[in-house]
Design a protein around this motif. Structure first.
Motif, PDB file in Angstrom:
ATOM      1  N   PRO A 240      15.825   5.270   2.539  1.00 42.29           N
ATOM      2  CA  PRO A 240      15.561   4.015   3.243  1.00 42.29           C
ATOM      3  C   PRO A 240      14.547   4.170   4.375  1.00 42.29           C
ATOM      4  CG  PRO A 240      17.761   4.824   3.741  1.00 42.29           C
ATOM      5  CD  PRO A 240      17.248   5.659   2.613  1.00 42.29           C
ATOM      6  N   GLU A 241      14.570   5.304   5.075  1.00 43.00           N
ATOM      7  CA  GLU A 241      13.593   5.516   6.143  1.00 43.00           C
ATOM      8  C   GLU A 241      12.179   5.584   5.588  1.00 43.00           C
ATOM      9  OE1 GLU A 241      16.651   6.962   6.263  1.00 43.00           O
ATOM     10  OE2 GLU A 241      17.215   5.696   7.969  1.00 43.00           O
ATOM     11  N   GLU A 242      12.023   6.295   4.466  1.00 43.54           N
ATOM     12  CA  GLU A 242      10.701   6.367   3.839  1.00 43.54           C
ATOM     13  C   GLU A 242      10.262   4.982   3.366  1.00 43.54           C
ATOM     14  OE1 GLU A 242       8.277   8.775   0.334  1.00 43.54           O
ATOM     15  OE2 GLU A 242      10.466   8.598   0.210  1.00 43.54           O
ATOM     16  N   ALA A 243      11.185   4.223   2.800  1.00 47.09           N
ATOM     17  CA  ALA A 243      10.859   2.868   2.323  1.00 47.09           C
ATOM     18  C   ALA A 243      10.358   2.008   3.478  1.00 47.09           C
ATOM     19  CB  ALA A 243      12.099   2.239   1.687  1.00 47.09           C
ATOM     20  N   ILE A 244      11.039   2.073   4.607  1.00 47.36           N
ATOM     21  CA  ILE A 244      10.639   1.285   5.772  1.00 47.36           C
ATOM     22  C   ILE A 244       9.284   1.739   6.280  1.00 47.36           C
ATOM     23  CG2 ILE A 244      11.205   0.785   8.180  1.00 47.36           C
ATOM     24  CD1 ILE A 244      14.196   0.976   7.312  1.00 47.36           C
ATOM     25  N   ALA A 245       9.064   3.047   6.316  1.00 51.70           N
ATOM     26  CA  ALA A 245       7.792   3.569   6.794  1.00 51.70           C
ATOM     27  C   ALA A 245       6.646   3.138   5.886  1.00 51.70           C
ATOM     28  CB  ALA A 245       7.851   5.101   6.883  1.00 51.70           C
ATOM     29  N   LEU A 246       6.857   3.159   4.582  1.00 55.36           N
ATOM     30  CA  LEU A 246       5.816   2.792   3.637  1.00 55.36           C
ATOM     31  C   LEU A 246       5.431   1.321   3.759  1.00 55.36           C
ATOM     32  CD1 LEU A 246       7.048   4.689   0.451  1.00 55.36           C
ATOM     33  CD2 LEU A 246       4.890   5.103   1.665  1.00 55.36           C
ATOM     34  N   VAL A 247       6.414   0.471   3.984  1.00 57.19           N
ATOM     35  CA  VAL A 247       6.148  -0.976   3.970  1.00 57.19           C
ATOM     36  C   VAL A 247       5.677  -1.499   5.330  1.00 57.19           C
ATOM     37  CG1 VAL A 247       8.378  -1.976   4.634  1.00 57.19           C
ATOM     38  CG2 VAL A 247       7.028  -3.045   2.827  1.00 57.19           C
TER      39      VAL A 247
END
Length: 250
Positions: A240-247
């Motif tokens: 989830p942290e990577e997802a937030i960072a990507l978006v």
């Protein structure tokens, strides 16, 4: 008899009705006037179901949506299944994502319903962020969830879709059904055709999305129905942290 008399039927031929920019003649003339139909409560009401009236409803939905969201600020859409149960791993994942987006300074926009949508709205609300729900009129819809701070219910899917894309800077897509897939491929098409500028799309849940990703690569791209570069239009992650960072990255 005067030579200036009208031939039989001439009066009928000249029969004309002007309705704003529209001209009706002969058999197409409608009885009464616009004012008469407006003020006569005993008149027919079929006109409220006609296409001209629908155009006004569509226009009003755009106006209401633009007015409600114009000052929203940076936002991200979170999509996922309405059937995800509270307490399920996907529910908690969506809730965590909503919380993380709010902490990063982004409003969270969902379809406003239950399941993964509720979870993302809940996470944003619990973190003091702005929680937005864009609902849709459906015969089986349960209405906006209780964690929505700004809610709009739409009659028309295409108006709602415009609001999703216009006021979000990216999509986070959790496991979901046809509605989730519809929003996903709408976004992919807009990015592929360059109808929108930079618009990150992140699929969360590699086990769920893996089959679709493989099919796109091994069938759609392999058969030339899409370009190899189109596979780069989205990212897949379980973090989830990577997802937030990507978006949310600039």
């Amino acid at each position: 008899m005067s030579g200036d008399s009208d031939p039989p039927g001439a009066g009928e031929q000249r029969r004309e009705q002007r309705l704003g920019p529209v001209v009706r003649r002969r058999e197409q003339v409608t009885p009464g006037t616009a004012d008469q139909r407006l003020l006569d409560t005993r008149g027919p009401s079929d006109w409220v179901h006609g296409d001209p009236w629908r155009v006004l409803r569509i226009q009003s939905e755009f106006v209401e949506g633009f007015g409600a969201l114009a000052e929203l600020g940076p936002a991200v859409c979170v999509f996922g299944s309405a059937r995800t149960r509270p307490g399920a791993p996907e529910y908690e994942l969506s809730r965590r994502i909503g919380r993380g987006l709010a902490e990063a300074g982004f409003a969270v926009i969902t379809g406003g319903g239950p399941g993964a949508m509720e979870a993302a709205n809940r996470g944003a609300s619990e973190s003091g962020g702005v929680s937005v729900g864009l609902g849709i009129e459906l015969p089986f819809e349960q209405g906006l969830n209780e964690y929505v701070d700004i809610g709009i219910n739409f009659r028309y899917f295409f108006v709602r879709k415009t609001m999703f894309v216009k006021y979000a800077q990216g999509f986070l897509v959790l496991p979901g059904g046809f509605g989730t897939l519809d929003e996903l491929f709408e976004a992919l098409t807009l990015v592929q055709t360059k109808k929108v500028t930079r618009f990150p799309i992140v699929l969360v849940g590699s086990a769920y999305w893996g089959g679709l990703v493989d099919w796109l690569r091994d069938t759609v791209v392999a058969e030339g129905k899409a370009a190899p570069v189109d596979s780069d239009l989205f990212h897949v992650t379980d973090d989830p942290e990577e997802a937030i960072a990507l978006v949310t990255k600039p």
